[in-house]
Write an enzyme that holds these catalytic residues in place. Structure first.
Site, PDB file in Angstrom:
ATOM      1  N   CYS A 171      -9.993 -10.791  -2.466  1.00 19.06           N
ATOM      2  CA  CYS A 171      -8.681 -10.148  -2.207  1.00 19.06           C
ATOM      3  C   CYS A 171      -7.502 -10.970  -2.644  1.00 19.06           C
ATOM      4  O   CYS A 171      -6.419 -10.431  -2.840  1.00 19.06           O
ATOM      5  CB  CYS A 171      -8.453  -9.889  -0.725  1.00 19.06           C
ATOM      6  SG  CYS A 171      -9.847  -9.740   0.274  1.00 19.06           S
TER       7      CYS A 171
ATOM      8  N   ARG B 250      -8.437   3.708   2.691  1.00 21.60           N
ATOM      9  CA  ARG B 250      -7.383   3.257   1.778  1.00 21.60           C
ATOM     10  C   ARG B 250      -7.384   3.977   0.429  1.00 21.60           C
ATOM     11  O   ARG B 250      -6.365   4.014  -0.258  1.00 21.60           O
ATOM     12  CB  ARG B 250      -7.522   1.753   1.527  1.00 21.60           C
ATOM     13  CG  ARG B 250      -7.388   0.894   2.768  1.00 21.60           C
ATOM     14  CD  ARG B 250      -6.017   1.002   3.384  1.00 21.60           C
ATOM     15  NE  ARG B 250      -5.912   0.254   4.625  1.00 21.60           N
ATOM     16  CZ  ARG B 250      -5.619  -1.042   4.688  1.00 21.60           C
ATOM     17  NH1 ARG B 250      -5.405  -1.717   3.592  1.00 21.60           N
ATOM     18  NH2 ARG B 250      -5.538  -1.635   5.861  1.00 21.60           N
TER      19      ARG B 250
ATOM     20  N   GLU C 271      -5.319  -8.494  -4.668  1.00 25.10           N
ATOM     21  CA  GLU C 271      -6.351  -7.669  -5.319  1.00 25.10           C
ATOM     22  C   GLU C 271      -6.117  -6.182  -5.105  1.00 25.10           C
ATOM     23  O   GLU C 271      -6.444  -5.361  -5.969  1.00 25.10           O
ATOM     24  CB  GLU C 271      -7.734  -8.028  -4.737  1.00 25.10           C
ATOM     25  CG  GLU C 271      -8.819  -7.058  -5.154  1.00 25.10           C
ATOM     26  CD  GLU C 271     -10.172  -7.382  -4.553  1.00 25.10           C
ATOM     27  OE1 GLU C 271     -10.312  -7.384  -3.328  1.00 25.10           O
ATOM     28  OE2 GLU C 271     -11.085  -7.639  -5.332  1.00 25.10           O
TER      29      GLU C 271
ATOM     30  N   ARG D 234       2.121  -1.442   2.495  1.00 20.43           N
ATOM     31  CA  ARG D 234       1.781  -2.322   1.372  1.00 20.43           C
ATOM     32  C   ARG D 234       2.293  -1.811   0.028  1.00 20.43           C
ATOM     33  O   ARG D 234       2.114  -2.475  -0.989  1.00 20.43           O
ATOM     34  CB  ARG D 234       0.259  -2.533   1.319  1.00 20.43           C
ATOM     35  CG  ARG D 234      -0.303  -3.161   2.600  1.00 20.43           C
ATOM     36  CD  ARG D 234      -1.658  -3.770   2.387  1.00 20.43           C
ATOM     37  NE  ARG D 234      -1.600  -4.777   1.328  1.00 20.43           N
ATOM     38  CZ  ARG D 234      -2.659  -5.366   0.791  1.00 20.43           C
ATOM     39  NH1 ARG D 234      -3.864  -5.061   1.246  1.00 20.43           N
ATOM     40  NH2 ARG D 234      -2.533  -6.261  -0.171  1.00 20.43           N
TER      41      ARG D 234
ATOM     42  N   HIS E  52     -13.144  -2.179   2.807  1.00 21.48           N
ATOM     43  CA  HIS E  52     -13.204  -1.831   1.376  1.00 21.48           C
ATOM     44  C   HIS E  52     -14.644  -1.879   0.875  1.00 21.48           C
ATOM     45  O   HIS E  52     -15.492  -2.570   1.460  1.00 21.48           O
ATOM     46  CB  HIS E  52     -12.389  -2.842   0.566  1.00 21.48           C
ATOM     47  CG  HIS E  52     -10.907  -2.745   0.739  1.00 21.48           C
ATOM     48  ND1 HIS E  52     -10.128  -3.807   1.141  1.00 21.48           N
ATOM     49  CD2 HIS E  52     -10.051  -1.716   0.534  1.00 21.48           C
ATOM     50  CE1 HIS E  52      -8.852  -3.437   1.191  1.00 21.48           C
ATOM     51  NE2 HIS E  52      -8.778  -2.176   0.830  1.00 21.48           N
TER      52      HIS E  52
HETATM   53  C1  CIR Z   1      -5.085  -4.992   4.832  1.00 23.90           C
HETATM   54  O1  CIR Z   1      -5.540  -4.434   5.815  1.00 23.90           O
HETATM   55  O2  CIR Z   1      -4.646  -4.372   3.881  1.00 23.90           O
HETATM   56  C2  CIR Z   1      -5.057  -6.498   4.816  1.00 23.90           C
HETATM   57  N1  CIR Z   1      -4.789  -6.983   6.126  1.00 23.90           N
HETATM   58  C3  CIR Z   1      -6.363  -7.051   4.305  1.00 23.90           C
HETATM   59  C4  CIR Z   1      -6.647  -6.648   2.888  1.00 23.90           C
HETATM   60  C5  CIR Z   1      -7.876  -7.264   2.357  1.00 23.90           C
HETATM   61  N2  CIR Z   1      -8.065  -6.878   1.002  1.00 23.90           N
HETATM   62  C6  CIR Z   1      -9.237  -6.790   0.402  1.00 23.90           C
HETATM   63  O3  CIR Z   1     -10.258  -6.958   1.033  1.00 23.90           O
HETATM   64  N3  CIR Z   1      -9.254  -6.428  -0.877  1.00 23.90           N
END
Ligand code: CIR
Length: 263
Positions: free
Chosen positions: A249, A132, A67, A87, A162
């Protein structure tokens, strides 16, 4: 029949090396995470989605949380520039896959955007300014979607990764919120449903045509949604939750382009 597509992504063998912001690192059983992810995909199919899974590898520990790499609208796809540098390479294959379905625009440096920060409620697009997602990323989204009549509203969630950790749409102008994390004043005029206070992480649900998919860890909030007449399915995502992921996600959900044009 209308087709709803859900793109998912394999659990990386390196999931245990995921990014963490609000959680302490605990051991993750990757095999169990893979099995839970497969159950999640079956749940999406039960909601009527055609599921297509992209590959992953050990260079992208967080790839299952697809996501964050894109925002899908009827009119276009926005390929993000994830806030976590680890990422950013995840977007390469996602952009290629989305090109078959939508015109793709990309967030450029210095902008950052995680899809988990974008909450669409009708034509209102709330975007969380978080660790982020930055103001430049939000401005770029605003310029990309302005021709289509979306109203972009920057908001600031608290105590969570988020915006969609704190609030997700239940359709028809209704939003499921944790009022301690969500910017509820910004949701003025919407119908708010609060999570059970003992389940702070429960505001993240997938909503599709009147049906809801939630994490099995949140039975009290599930009961609240059922009392409102929603049909709710639950899936156990406990291993993915250790990596700070939730149910939205793990997929990018959108309507097939020909169905959009048929409206
Ligand atoms: C992160 O910190 O990017 C991942 N460990 C978790 C991302 C979760 N993504 C979301 O809630 N959209």
């Amino acid at each position: 029949m209308r087709t709803t597509i859900a793109i998912t992504r394999e659990v990386s063998p390196a999931l245990a090396g995921c990014e963490l912001t609000h959680l302490n690192r605990v051991p993750i059983d990757v095999a169990k995470a893979v099995a839970q992810h497969a159950e999640y995909e079956r749940a999406l199919q039960a909601l009527g989605c055609s599921v297509s899974r992209l590959f992953s590898d050990a260079t992208m520990p967080d790839s299952v949380f697809i996501e964050d790499t894109a925002v899908l609208l009827d009119e276009l796809a926005i390929l993000t520039r994830p806030g976590a540098a680890s990422r950013r390479r995840e977007t390469i294959e996602v952009g290629a896959a989305l090109g078959a379905h939508r015109r793709v625009v990309e967030i450029e440096a210095p902008g950052t955007l995680d899809g988990g920060d974008v909450l669409l409620v009708g034509r209102r697009m709330f975007i969380g300014e978080t660790t982020r997602t930055n103001a430049d990323g939000i401005d770029q989204v605003g310029r990309a979607v302005a021709p289509f009549g979306y109203d972009v509203r920057p908001v600031t969630p608290r105590c969570c990764l988020h915006l969609k950790s704190a609030a997700t749409s239940l359709g028809d102008g209704t939003v499921l919120v944790n009022p301690r994390w969500a910017p509820v004043d910004a949701f003025h005029g919407l119908d708010l449903v609060e999570v059970d206070p003992d389940e702070p992480g429960a505001a993240n649900v997938v909503h599709l045509d009147g049906r809801v998919l939630c994490a099995a860890a949140f039975p009290r909030t599930r009961a609240r949604l059922e009392r409102r007449g929603l049909e709710v399915a639950a899936v156990d995502v406990s291993e993915l939750a250790k990596a700070e992921g939730a149910v939205t996600c793990c997929s990018l959900i959108f309507r097939r382009e020909s169905d959009v044009n048929d409206r």
